[in-house]
Write an enzyme that holds these catalytic residues in place. Structure first.
Site, PDB file in Angstrom:
ATOM      1  N   LYS A   1       0.828  -1.110   0.083  1.00 37.99           N
ATOM      2  CA  LYS A   1      -0.048   0.086  -0.105  1.00 37.99           C
ATOM      3  C   LYS A   1       0.822   1.263   0.155  1.00 37.99           C
ATOM      4  CE  LYS A   1      -4.429  -0.514   2.236  1.00 37.99           C
ATOM      5  NZ  LYS A   1      -5.193  -0.163   3.396  1.00 37.99           N
TER       6      LYS A   1
HETATM    7  C1  E4P Z   1      -8.462   0.064   3.844  1.00 41.12           C
HETATM    8  O1  E4P Z   1      -7.764  -0.231   2.797  1.00 41.12           O
HETATM    9  C2  E4P Z   1      -8.152   1.152   4.522  1.00 41.12           C
HETATM   10  O2  E4P Z   1      -6.887   1.265   4.865  1.00 41.12           O
HETATM   11  C3  E4P Z   1      -9.253   1.418   5.348  1.00 41.12           C
HETATM   12  O3  E4P Z   1     -10.596   0.956   5.095  1.00 41.12           O
HETATM   13  C4  E4P Z   1      -9.303   2.687   6.195  1.00 41.12           C
HETATM   14  O4  E4P Z   1     -10.525   2.854   7.049  1.00 41.12           O
HETATM   15  P1  E4P Z   1     -10.768   4.100   8.013  1.00 41.12           P
HETATM   16  O5  E4P Z   1     -11.178   5.150   6.900  1.00 41.12           O
HETATM   17  O6  E4P Z   1     -11.753   3.738   8.630  1.00 41.12           O
HETATM   18  O7  E4P Z   1      -9.563   4.571   8.728  1.00 41.12           O
END
Ligand code: E4P
Length: 235
Positions: A85
């Site tokens: 990521k």
């Molecule tokens: C997934 O890939 C994301 O990192 C995650 O869903 C982010 O969620 P949030 O906006 O609740 O932190």
């Protein structure tokens, strides 16, 4: 459409893998922290093994492009199914598209993350991201409609035959899942607490309860009838 689990909790991943609905998993540093992963390498290796050949996203932890590249190359050696990521920009607003592009050229799968707009998504796809992660809950936090962003990105990817796949993350309610699915998400990454809510329904329980009660009555009647049929022959 695929479903990923947005979690670093090995138990939850195991539970939902066994239900046959998990095609991969996503994590980020906040999720790892919340789920008690103290050693990133150990945690990621364990989850990657659990997932078999399904992808596991692991996020870099730095604002610095060179450090991102180094971390990405290291994380990618931990398991074959690890996808890295990379945020679309760092916290200072510097573009991370070059990092995405470089990793793609090195054959490392990238999940471009923290995407909140159509323009960010199409640039990440152009730079070579395997996945573009649109953060539905955070798009909505800003007063925008995530379904419109998702639909527009999906149309654009289809129109230009881009291989990038949309992951919708930042799910805050069960309804967000339905909206994302209908808007054209290729993948939705779902926090585990929403999965039981998706399966269960008060009226399904009631319906099954009625069938079980009626089945009990039918079985009782059947065994009574058997006794009556058996009685004359027995005499
Ligand atoms: C997934 O890939 C994301 O990192 C995650 O869903 C982010 O969620 P949030 O906006 O609740 O932190």
């Amino acid at each position: 459409m695929q479903i990923f689990i947005d979690s670093a909790d090995a138990k939850q991943i195991e539970i939902w893998l066994a239900q046959g609905v998990v095609d991969g998993a996503t994590t980020n540093p906040s999720i790892m922290f919340k789920d008690g992963v103290t050693n990133m390498e150990e945690g990621a290796r364990e989850l990657a093994t659990l997932l078999g050949d399904r992808p596991l996203s692991v996020e870099v932890t730095s604002n610095d492009h060179l450090t991102m590249l180094e971390q990405a190359r290291t994380f990618a050696t931990w398991a074959r199914n690890i996808v890295i990521k990379i945020p679309i920009v760092n916290e200072f607003g510097d573009s991370c598209l070059g990092v995405i592009h470089k990793l793609n050229h090195e054959g490392i799968g990238v999940n471009a993350t923290a995407i909140l707009s159509f323009n960010q998504a199409i640039l990440a796809a152009k730079a070579g991201a395997t996945y573009v992660s649109i953060f539905a809950g955070r798009v909505a936090d800003e007063g925008n409609d995530p379904a419109i962003v998702i639909r527009n990105v999906r149309n654009w990817l289809d129109q230009w035959e881009s291989p990038a796949r949309i992951i919708v993350g930042s799910i805050r309610t069960v309804m967000d899942i339905q909206s994302a699915a209908l808007a054209g998400a290729h993948i939705i990454t779902i926090p585990p607490q929403f999965l039981p809510k998706m399966v269960d329904h008060r009226y399904s329980r009631e319906t099954v309860r009625q069938f079980v009660r009626d089945a009990e009555k039918t079985l009782k009647e059947m065994s009574k009838a058997k006794v009556q049929v058996a009685a004359p022959g027995a005499g």
